[in-house]
Scaffold this motif. Sequence first.
Motif, mmCIF file in Angstrom:
data_model
loop_
_atom_site.group_PDB
_atom_site.id
_atom_site.type_symbol
_atom_site.label_atom_id
_atom_site.label_comp_id
_atom_site.label_asym_id
_atom_site.label_seq_id
_atom_site.Cartn_x
_atom_site.Cartn_y
_atom_site.Cartn_z
ATOM 1 N N LEU A 46 0.871 -1.178 0.000
ATOM 2 C CA LEU A 46 0.000 0.000 0.000
ATOM 3 C C LEU A 46 0.900 1.217 0.000
ATOM 4 C CD1 LEU A 46 -2.634 1.538 0.120
ATOM 5 C CD2 LEU A 46 -2.656 1.202 2.609
ATOM 6 N N SER A 47 0.943 1.919 -1.123
ATOM 7 C CA SER A 47 1.925 2.982 -1.313
ATOM 8 C C SER A 47 1.300 4.234 -1.899
ATOM 9 C CB SER A 47 3.035 2.481 -2.254
ATOM 10 O OG SER A 47 3.906 3.529 -2.622
ATOM 11 N N ASN A 48 1.700 5.388 -1.355
ATOM 12 C CA ASN A 48 1.408 6.663 -1.997
ATOM 13 C C ASN A 48 2.457 6.876 -3.080
ATOM 14 O OD1 ASN A 48 -0.695 7.102 -0.236
ATOM 15 N ND2 ASN A 48 0.349 8.689 0.951
ATOM 16 N N SER A 49 2.018 6.924 -4.329
ATOM 17 C CA SER A 49 2.965 7.000 -5.441
ATOM 18 C C SER A 49 3.563 8.399 -5.566
ATOM 19 C CB SER A 49 2.264 6.617 -6.749
ATOM 20 O OG SER A 49 1.067 7.347 -6.917
ATOM 21 N N LEU A 50 4.804 8.464 -6.012
ATOM 22 C CA LEU A 50 5.470 9.735 -6.288
ATOM 23 C C LEU A 50 6.316 9.543 -7.534
ATOM 24 C CD1 LEU A 50 6.035 12.654 -5.350
ATOM 25 C CD2 LEU A 50 8.033 11.771 -4.136
ATOM 26 N N GLY A 51 5.905 10.168 -8.626
ATOM 27 C CA GLY A 51 6.602 9.970 -9.887
ATOM 28 C C GLY A 51 5.863 8.975 -10.764
ATOM 29 N N ASP A 52 6.107 9.073 -12.065
ATOM 30 C CA ASP A 52 5.410 8.202 -13.013
ATOM 31 C C ASP A 52 5.989 6.789 -13.048
ATOM 32 O OD1 ASP A 52 3.839 10.365 -13.637
ATOM 33 O OD2 ASP A 52 4.993 10.925 -15.421
ATOM 34 N N ASP A 53 7.183 6.598 -12.511
ATOM 35 C CA ASP A 53 7.816 5.275 -12.552
ATOM 36 C C ASP A 53 8.618 5.049 -11.278
ATOM 37 O OD1 ASP A 53 8.436 2.804 -13.622
ATOM 38 O OD2 ASP A 53 10.184 3.547 -14.723
ATOM 39 N N CYS A 54 7.963 5.259 -10.138
ATOM 40 C CA CYS A 54 8.706 5.235 -8.872
ATOM 41 C C CYS A 54 9.041 3.832 -8.386
ATOM 42 C CB CYS A 54 7.949 5.996 -7.794
ATOM 43 S SG CYS A 54 6.290 5.384 -7.448
ATOM 44 N N TYR A 55 8.474 2.793 -9.028
ATOM 45 C CA TYR A 55 8.726 1.427 -8.560
ATOM 46 C C TYR A 55 9.685 0.666 -9.478
ATOM 47 C CZ TYR A 55 4.623 2.894 -6.008
ATOM 48 O OH TYR A 55 3.750 3.621 -5.228
ATOM 49 N N ALA A 56 10.396 1.395 -10.327
ATOM 50 C CA ALA A 56 11.357 0.761 -11.237
ATOM 51 C C ALA A 56 12.382 -0.034 -10.443
ATOM 52 C CB ALA A 56 12.064 1.828 -12.073
ATOM 53 N N GLY A 57 12.664 -1.241 -10.929
ATOM 54 C CA GLY A 57 13.636 -2.101 -10.253
ATOM 55 C C GLY A 57 13.020 -3.073 -9.271
ATOM 56 N N PHE A 58 11.723 -2.936 -8.999
ATOM 57 C CA PHE A 58 11.021 -3.836 -8.083
ATOM 58 C C PHE A 58 9.965 -4.607 -8.875
ATOM 59 C CE2 PHE A 58 12.735 -0.703 -5.244
ATOM 60 C CZ PHE A 58 12.945 -1.350 -4.042
ATOM 61 N N ASP A 59 9.973 -5.925 -8.776
ATOM 62 C CA ASP A 59 8.949 -6.752 -9.415
ATOM 63 C C ASP A 59 7.811 -6.926 -8.410
ATOM 64 O OD1 ASP A 59 7.393 -8.531 -10.773
ATOM 65 O OD2 ASP A 59 8.991 -9.979 -11.188
ATOM 66 N N LEU A 60 6.978 -5.904 -8.288
ATOM 67 C CA LEU A 60 5.953 -5.899 -7.254
ATOM 68 C C LEU A 60 4.957 -7.051 -7.377
ATOM 69 C CD1 LEU A 60 5.232 -2.059 -6.973
ATOM 70 C CD2 LEU A 60 6.851 -3.454 -5.664
ATOM 71 N N PRO A 61 4.477 -7.411 -8.587
ATOM 72 C CA PRO A 61 3.546 -8.545 -8.667
ATOM 73 C C PRO A 61 4.149 -9.858 -8.180
ATOM 74 C CG PRO A 61 3.420 -7.216 -10.656
ATOM 75 C CD PRO A 61 4.617 -6.730 -9.882
ATOM 76 N N ALA A 62 5.474 -10.005 -8.331
ATOM 77 C CA ALA A 62 6.120 -11.222 -7.856
ATOM 78 C C ALA A 62 6.334 -11.191 -6.348
ATOM 79 C CB ALA A 62 7.471 -11.400 -8.562
ATOM 80 N N MET A 63 6.463 -10.014 -5.770
ATOM 81 C CA MET A 63 6.741 -9.878 -4.340
ATOM 82 C C MET A 63 5.492 -9.972 -3.487
ATOM 83 S SD MET A 63 9.472 -6.707 -4.316
ATOM 84 C CE MET A 63 9.501 -6.651 -2.509
ATOM 85 N N PHE A 64 4.348 -9.504 -4.032
ATOM 86 C CA PHE A 64 3.156 -9.318 -3.210
ATOM 87 C C PHE A 64 1.948 -10.071 -3.769
ATOM 88 C CE2 PHE A 64 5.768 -5.528 -2.458
ATOM 89 C CZ PHE A 64 5.798 -5.518 -1.071
ATOM 90 N N ASP A 65 1.033 -10.391 -2.852
ATOM 91 C CA ASP A 65 -0.227 -11.002 -3.263
ATOM 92 C C ASP A 65 -1.187 -9.961 -3.840
ATOM 93 O OD1 ASP A 65 0.246 -13.764 -2.315
ATOM 94 O OD2 ASP A 65 0.351 -12.794 -0.348
#
Length: 214
Positions: A120-139
């Motif tokens: 659960l994240s407040n986003s900052l930037g159009d690509d702030c999660y680059a480098g993280f494979d979030l679907p693989a990390m989280f349910d």
Amino acid sequence: MTTTDGARGAVLFDFGGVLTTSVVAAFAEVSRELGGEPGLLLRMLSKDPESSALLVDHEEGRIGEREFEDGLARRLRAHGVTAGGRPGLVGRLQARLRPDPDMVALVAKVRAGGHRVGLLSNSLGDDCYAGFDLPAMFDAVTVSGEIGVRKPSRRAYAIACERLGVAPGETVMVDDLEQNITAAARLGIAGVVHRDAATTARELEALLGPSGRL
């Protein structure tokens, strides 16, 4: 700091400042780079009404990264600080946020222990999660810019729990900002204010009960 009222079975993790190095420190570094004092940017985003409105609009997906940066640059100029050129302010901040491998490993350990884990994240930037494979990390992944509401809104926590398939009373929130933990508690979500991976792991063990050994 931990808030609790019984064993839990699921964990929601924040992103910046939890899975990464300190967001507060990143803002301080960029503030100094711009020629201001370390608390300048965070103070503006929390105390200056126009800057605060820009942040809310960006985190809730109504304006993009460039519009947010341009607006914030105008507010900085009004405070006597020039912020121009590329990378923009968001890029400068993101360059200072590095993954915390111990926290990434902790997410995997919690999940391997049979607990559901969500972001659960407040986003900052159009690509702030680059480098993280979030679907693989989280349910389940819940990002403010996609749902149109941000923490500390109750709706943000409710949506995250719905996506994770758990009730708030079954859930723990790990966040680096105490106000976000306080807001989550209003829905019955237990909380850990994150400071470092080792302490967060110990506090999660206590909240997850006998099956929560990490």
